[in-house]
Design a protein around this motif. Sequence first.
Motif, mmCIF file in Angstrom:
data_model
loop_
_atom_site.group_PDB
_atom_site.id
_atom_site.type_symbol
_atom_site.label_atom_id
_atom_site.label_comp_id
_atom_site.label_asym_id
_atom_site.label_seq_id
_atom_site.Cartn_x
_atom_site.Cartn_y
_atom_site.Cartn_z
ATOM 1 N N ARG A 22 0.812 -1.219 0.000
ATOM 2 C CA ARG A 22 0.000 0.000 0.000
ATOM 3 C C ARG A 22 0.847 1.273 0.000
ATOM 4 N N THR A 23 1.980 1.234 0.643
ATOM 5 C CA THR A 23 2.811 2.418 0.825
ATOM 6 C C THR A 23 3.278 3.025 -0.492
ATOM 7 N N ASP A 25 1.763 3.695 -3.039
ATOM 8 C CA ASP A 25 0.774 4.626 -3.592
ATOM 9 C C ASP A 25 1.047 6.086 -3.213
ATOM 10 N N CYS A 26 1.742 6.311 -2.104
ATOM 11 C CA CYS A 26 1.964 7.686 -1.651
ATOM 12 C C CYS A 26 3.405 8.153 -1.821
ATOM 13 N N CYS A 60 9.857 2.453 5.731
ATOM 14 C CA CYS A 60 8.391 2.486 5.790
ATOM 15 C C CYS A 60 7.845 1.080 5.932
ATOM 16 N N ASP A 63 2.157 -0.929 4.902
ATOM 17 C CA ASP A 63 0.722 -0.693 5.045
ATOM 18 C C ASP A 63 0.385 0.686 5.587
ATOM 19 N N HIS A 65 0.031 5.110 4.726
ATOM 20 C CA HIS A 65 -0.184 6.147 3.724
ATOM 21 C C HIS A 65 0.155 7.477 4.378
ATOM 22 N N THR A 67 1.107 11.860 3.545
ATOM 23 C CA THR A 67 0.935 12.948 2.595
ATOM 24 C C THR A 67 2.298 13.538 2.239
ATOM 25 N N GLU A 145 -1.431 7.410 8.046
ATOM 26 C CA GLU A 145 -2.536 6.454 8.143
ATOM 27 C C GLU A 145 -1.930 5.056 8.139
ATOM 28 N N HIS A 146 -2.422 4.219 9.033
ATOM 29 C CA HIS A 146 -1.889 2.866 9.172
ATOM 30 C C HIS A 146 -3.036 1.875 9.270
#
Length: 190
Positions: A22-23, A25-26, A60, A63, A65, A67, A145-146
Motif C-alpha cells: 500500500r505504501t 501509492d503515496c 516504511c 501498510d 499512507h 501525505t 494512516e496505518h
Amino acid sequence: MSREQDYKNITFVIPTIRDNVRTTDCVPAGSDVRIEREGYENEARNRGIRNAKTEYIALCDDDIHFTHEFLDKCLALANQGVIVGLEDYYPLRWLISRFMLFTRSDWEKIGAFDESVRHGAETDFCIRAEKLGFKIVRLPRQSVEHIEHERPAYHKTHVKWLWYLWRRHPNQMTVPAFKLAFRKITGIQL
C-alpha cells in the motif's frame, strides 16, 4: 532545492512479504523505492539501505499512507545527526519503524539494524543513536494512516524484546521496562 529534487534524494525502503504494498501509492514520483522481500525485516531493512544511492533513507512499513506535506515536514526536520519518525508507544520514548527518516551516513555511524532479533531493533537503533549524540525527533503516530492489525494483548515476544533491549541498554530501559511490566500485570499506567 525544489520539492521534486528533495524527493529524488530519498530512497524508500519497504520490507515486506505481502503482494499488495500500500505504501508505494503515496511515494512521490521520481523517488527510489526498494521493496525488500527476502529475509526477516531487519535483514531487508539493512539490505535496502546498503543498496540505496541517495542521501536520505525513509524506512516504511508496507501498510501506511502519508501525505507529501508530512514528508516535507520530515525533510525540514532531518539533517545530519537527526532521526525523524513516529513516536513509540508509552512508556518507550523512541521511534517505531512504521516510518523513520535519516541519512545513510548516519546509519553507517550508528550501525545497521540488529538482524539477530525480530522485534526491538528500531528501539535499539535509536538508543545507540542517542548514545552517540544524535537527536530523535518524534512525530505523532497518527501523522500517517496505518492499517491496524490484530495484536495479542500480551505474548512471549513482548518479554523477549524487552529482555533484549534491557540487556543491551540497562540504563535507558530499566524505568520503561518496569512501567511496561507494571501496566501489563496490573492494567495501571504509571
